[in-house]
Design an enzyme around this catalytic site. Sequence first.
Site, PDB file in Angstrom:
ATOM      1  N   ASP A   1     -13.350  42.334 -19.060  1.00 12.71           N
ATOM      2  CA  ASP A   1     -14.420  43.268 -19.427  1.00 12.71           C
ATOM      3  C   ASP A   1     -15.071  43.919 -18.212  1.00 12.71           C
ATOM      4  O   ASP A   1     -16.004  44.711 -18.363  1.00 12.71           O
ATOM      5  CB  ASP A   1     -15.496  42.541 -20.247  1.00 12.71           C
ATOM      6  CG  ASP A   1     -15.037  42.283 -21.674  1.00 12.71           C
ATOM      7  OD1 ASP A   1     -14.288  43.118 -22.202  1.00 12.71           O
ATOM      8  OD2 ASP A   1     -15.433  41.256 -22.247  1.00 12.71           O
TER       9      ASP A   1
ATOM     10  N   ASP B   1      -8.677  45.734 -26.571  1.00 12.21           N
ATOM     11  CA  ASP B   1      -9.881  46.259 -25.920  1.00 12.21           C
ATOM     12  C   ASP B   1      -9.630  46.631 -24.457  1.00 12.21           C
ATOM     13  O   ASP B   1     -10.261  47.526 -23.908  1.00 12.21           O
ATOM     14  CB  ASP B   1     -11.015  45.227 -25.956  1.00 12.21           C
ATOM     15  CG  ASP B   1     -11.075  44.407 -27.233  1.00 12.21           C
ATOM     16  OD1 ASP B   1     -10.028  44.198 -27.866  1.00 12.21           O
ATOM     17  OD2 ASP B   1     -12.166  43.967 -27.596  1.00 12.21           O
TER      18      ASP B   1
ATOM     19  N   ARG C   1     -12.278  48.405 -35.033  1.00 10.30           N
ATOM     20  CA  ARG C   1     -12.680  48.725 -33.656  1.00 10.30           C
ATOM     21  C   ARG C   1     -11.481  48.605 -32.719  1.00 10.30           C
ATOM     22  O   ARG C   1     -11.358  49.373 -31.761  1.00 10.30           O
ATOM     23  CB  ARG C   1     -13.854  47.859 -33.188  1.00 10.30           C
ATOM     24  CG  ARG C   1     -14.393  48.338 -31.844  1.00 10.30           C
ATOM     25  CD  ARG C   1     -15.812  47.890 -31.498  1.00 10.30           C
ATOM     26  NE  ARG C   1     -15.986  46.476 -31.321  1.00 10.30           N
ATOM     27  CZ  ARG C   1     -16.539  45.650 -32.185  1.00 10.30           C
ATOM     28  NH1 ARG C   1     -17.008  46.108 -33.334  1.00 10.30           N
ATOM     29  NH2 ARG C   1     -16.671  44.361 -31.954  1.00 10.30           N
TER      30      ARG C   1
END
Length: 375
Positions: A90, A156, A228
């Site tokens: 992240d 992601d 998502r």
Amino acid sequence: MNNLSQIKDYILKKTLENAERASGRLPVATDKDGRFTYGKIEDWRAGFWPGILNYCYLMSGNDRYLEYAESYHTAFVDRLYNKKETLDHDIGFLYIPTEYARYKIKGCSDSLKATIDAADSLLERYNEKGKYIVAWNVWENRGEFGKNNVRRMIIDCMMNLGILFEASELTGDNKYFEAAKNHGLTCMKTIVRPDFTTFHTYLFDMETGKPDKGETWQGHSDSSCWSRGQAWAVAGFTMAYRYTKEKAFLDTAIATADKFISFLDDNYLPAWDFVFRNTGAVPDASASGIAACGLLELSEYVTESKALFYKESAKKLIDSLWNNCILCNDENFEALVNRCTGFYDQDIDVDAGIIYGDYYFVKAIAKLCGAQWII
Ligand code: GLY
């Protein structure tokens, strides 16, 4: 869009109010009364709030947003150098909207260095055998799933590749570009299914690096399509095409975008997992903003008729957010966008305001206003 300046004014006004209220804290999600709760600098979502402040500056030229954003700089640098154990893939979500943005906007050399150091930290997670970036660190208290994080990529992470692509441009060293491109290609061959829906995560064999199997974490099931995640694919593969000009990335962006659009509910909101589409299930409005960003950019790379379709689809997503998820007249609701869903099955931030829902909504509006994009 007829109401673009109204939406922009709404964002700018509410963000200033939120900045005054936040007073150096980091808003992450709303509670049941619609009030922001605040997270620690170690939270993966920490970068989105300073990122919103930076976009508000880029849309308005008002220095007050930049001053608020600046107040977070020391904490981000401290995390990068002194709390390395808290970092995982992240790092892109954390340092693109903050240090990289600070470098782009103000030219600060310490933020240039932080951007490259953040990219180096992401590069350390690259698995050469499997050609993918390992997503999370091992989670000791989450059984087999948590242990398997050593050999897991997640959709992601496509969004985090931007910091690697930029690091290559900033340093002239191709190693970041190669890793990012290879990760994208591996993701395309594994996480993206033949029907262009997506797994949330994918495991690889530790010994050989060969693909093993798809698993979900935040979606409904291993075989379902978490909305998502699909939105991360649309925006992520589009961005990968921007930097590499690999046709395979463009084709994947187009196919995942078409799937995302075809799965929307009649009101143009995505169900939190597409297995529940058009059932009245809780939506995830954050997926709308992420997908809108992807579609707006994708429209720049396709034929005229496809471009029109993607632009119109992005505008419909934003219109739906405005009509269904934005509580302009409710002073008590502090986020910009309501009806986002963080992690449905664990009852974390379900049908709430979430800071990344706000961030990607603002980023989409910035694009429509012609403001500069931070990656
Ligand atoms: N990157 C975690 C999420 O989308 O919730």
